[in-house]
Design a protein around this motif. Structure first.
Motif, PDB file in Angstrom:
ATOM      1  N   SER A 132      51.689  77.222 -18.492  1.00 36.53           N
ATOM      2  CA  SER A 132      52.564  76.806 -19.360  1.00 36.53           C
ATOM      3  C   SER A 132      51.763  75.631 -20.230  1.00 36.53           C
ATOM      4  CB  SER A 132      53.972  76.506 -19.280  1.00 36.53           C
ATOM      5  OG  SER A 132      53.597  75.474 -18.191  1.00 36.53           O
ATOM      6  N   TYR A 133      51.239  75.055 -19.285  1.00 32.09           N
ATOM      7  CA  TYR A 133      49.476  74.074 -19.887  1.00 32.09           C
ATOM      8  C   TYR A 133      48.927  74.798 -20.624  1.00 32.09           C
ATOM      9  CZ  TYR A 133      47.511  69.441 -20.474  1.00 32.09           C
ATOM     10  OH  TYR A 133      47.078  69.136 -20.760  1.00 32.09           O
ATOM     11  N   LYS A 134      48.083  75.854 -20.066  1.00 31.31           N
ATOM     12  CA  LYS A 134      47.118  76.502 -20.751  1.00 31.31           C
ATOM     13  C   LYS A 134      48.192  76.953 -22.545  1.00 31.31           C
ATOM     14  CE  LYS A 134      43.378  76.609 -18.221  1.00 31.31           C
ATOM     15  NZ  LYS A 134      42.175  77.317 -18.312  1.00 31.31           N
ATOM     16  N   PHE A 135      48.700  76.938 -21.937  1.00 35.43           N
ATOM     17  CA  PHE A 135      50.061  78.083 -23.524  1.00 35.43           C
ATOM     18  C   PHE A 135      49.677  77.288 -24.608  1.00 35.43           C
ATOM     19  CE2 PHE A 135      53.869  79.674 -25.718  1.00 35.43           C
ATOM     20  CZ  PHE A 135      53.498  80.604 -26.196  1.00 35.43           C
ATOM     21  N   GLY A 136      49.642  76.251 -23.982  1.00 34.76           N
ATOM     22  CA  GLY A 136      49.928  74.277 -24.989  1.00 34.76           C
ATOM     23  C   GLY A 136      51.280  73.555 -24.882  1.00 34.76           C
ATOM     24  N   ILE A 137      52.222  73.876 -23.981  1.00 34.57           N
ATOM     25  CA  ILE A 137      53.514  73.256 -23.873  1.00 34.57           C
ATOM     26  C   ILE A 137      53.555  71.800 -23.679  1.00 34.57           C
ATOM     27  CG2 ILE A 137      55.764  73.620 -23.051  1.00 34.57           C
ATOM     28  CD1 ILE A 137      55.740  76.609 -22.611  1.00 34.57           C
ATOM     29  N   LYS A 138      54.036  71.122 -24.783  1.00 34.10           N
ATOM     30  CA  LYS A 138      53.738  69.729 -25.132  1.00 34.10           C
ATOM     31  C   LYS A 138      55.027  68.998 -23.365  1.00 34.10           C
ATOM     32  CE  LYS A 138      51.857  68.466 -28.836  1.00 34.10           C
ATOM     33  NZ  LYS A 138      51.260  70.272 -28.906  1.00 34.10           N
TER      34      LYS A 138
END
Lengths: 161, 86, 108
Positions: free
Chosen positions: C87-93
């Motif tokens: 979820s970090y790499k997906f770009g969730i703030k």
């Protein structure tokens, strides 16, 4: 050597799962363990001599008790943060450095960090752990490294190195 | 029976997870809820062993652990955008 | 006697599951939700399985319940690790009130 170690582990696991000692069961277990260890033995631990050093098992038992205690503390910590009306959280991702060398030691350290109060491992790059922390209580790297890793690192060093 | 009551509590918690699956603001929330739901099902299987007395349900619990693990890893790989064999 | 002890373990497990699911509903962003949910729900389910082991003792089903505990433990921690990285790499703030973010520097 590592094939034999993997074979013994799988065979004992089979005996525990099926829990009977009749001859057909033993033969089936031996054949399945042989095939599995031949296929997957290549990627197993490099120096499996460590499995036959008894002082490591003593430290595993000590580590287990410390770890279970930390788990229970983690759950009361979570319950406190979730149930209190004001939700005392202050999250952040910090970087900590470990001194462990082996891959399996790092794996166990990462799993232990995930189960302890308020921390969860995000990524491992070489010997740096990126840890998501639910309540960042200090910004000094030395202090939080000690707070996050200090409880486990010395025991894991005795077990895996 | 108190164990039946506990079973109803766990089923209610599964509906909490479904709430997250349906209304989760982002895709990662849904995946987290599915992962947690998989672990709750293992607990439900454990309680069903006690209630019904059918011993094969614990095998279903073990199989469910492994399948839920594989599913979550695949979904997480999809999130990172890497290829599956990296 | 063993029935009572196993019932106590199972009740503790269900209560921990309850805390985890309250955290799943209540906390503000995906990282904090994963924190509360994975810790509490994993230990709660392990506690239920341990209660099962105490009830049935050293028989086939008791040993299976005992083997399921480390399996569940490793599976859920590794899954949580994969999900949070994904979820970090997906770009969730991260949440607005996040204090510090060291992981930002290593993303290309």
């Amino acid at each position: 050597m590592k094939y034999i170690t993997l074979f013994i582990i799988i065979f004992v696991l089979w005996l525990l799962m099926t829990y009977n000692l009749e001859t057909p069961n033993l033969i089936v277990g031996a054949v399945v363990a042989l095939i599995t260890s031949l296929v997957f033995g290549k990627g197993f631990l490099q120096d499996s001599k460590k499995f036959f050093q008894p002082q490591r098992y003593f430290w595993i038992i000590v580590y287990l008790f410390i770890f279970i205690w930390e788990c229970i503390k983690a759950n009361f910590d979570v319950a406190y943060r979730v149930l209190s009306p004001s939700m005392p959280i202050k999250p952040g991702i910090v970087k900590v450095k470990t001194t462990l060398k082996t891959d399996i030691g790092k794996t166990f350290l990462a799993n232990s960090i995930t189960m302890t109060p308020g921390t969860i491992t995000v990524d491992i790059i070489d010997d740096e752990f990126y840890v998501h922390w639910i309540y960042v209580s200090s910004k000094d790297p030395k202090e939080y490294t000690n707070k996050i890793l200090g409880r486990f690192e010395k025991y894991l060093k005795r077990i895996f190195e | 029976m108190i164990i039946n009551l506990l079973l109803y509590v766990l089923i209610g918690l599964s509906f909490c997870c479904f709430f997250r699956v349906v209304f989760g603001p982002s895709i990662a929330d849904r995946m987290v809820a599915i992962d947690i739901f998989g672990i709750l099902v293992v607990g439900i299987c454990g309680l069903l062993v006690l209630i019904t007395g059918r011993l094969f349900l614990i095998d279903i619990a073990i199989a469910w652990i492994i399948l839920s693990f594989i599913g979550t890893i695949t979904l997480a790989k999809y999130l990172t955008g890497e290829k599956l064999d990296e | 006697m063993s029935d009572t002890i196993s019932l106590i373990f199972i009740i503790i497990g269900v209560v921990f599951d309850l805390f985890g699911c309250i955290g799943l509903i209540r906390l503000p962003d995906v990282y904090n939700r994963l924190q509360s949910a994975t810790k509490s729900v994993t230990l709660g389910t392990c506690s239920i399985l341990f209660g099962l082991f105490i009830k049935y003792g050293f028989s086939a089903i008791g040993m299976k319940a005992l083997i399921a505990i480390p399996l569940l433990f490793f599976a859920s921690t590794v899954a949580a690790h994969a999900l949070i990285r994904g979820s970090y790499k997906f770009g969730i703030k991260l949440w607005d009130k996040t204090v510090i973010d060291d992981y930002k520097d290593v993303q290309k």
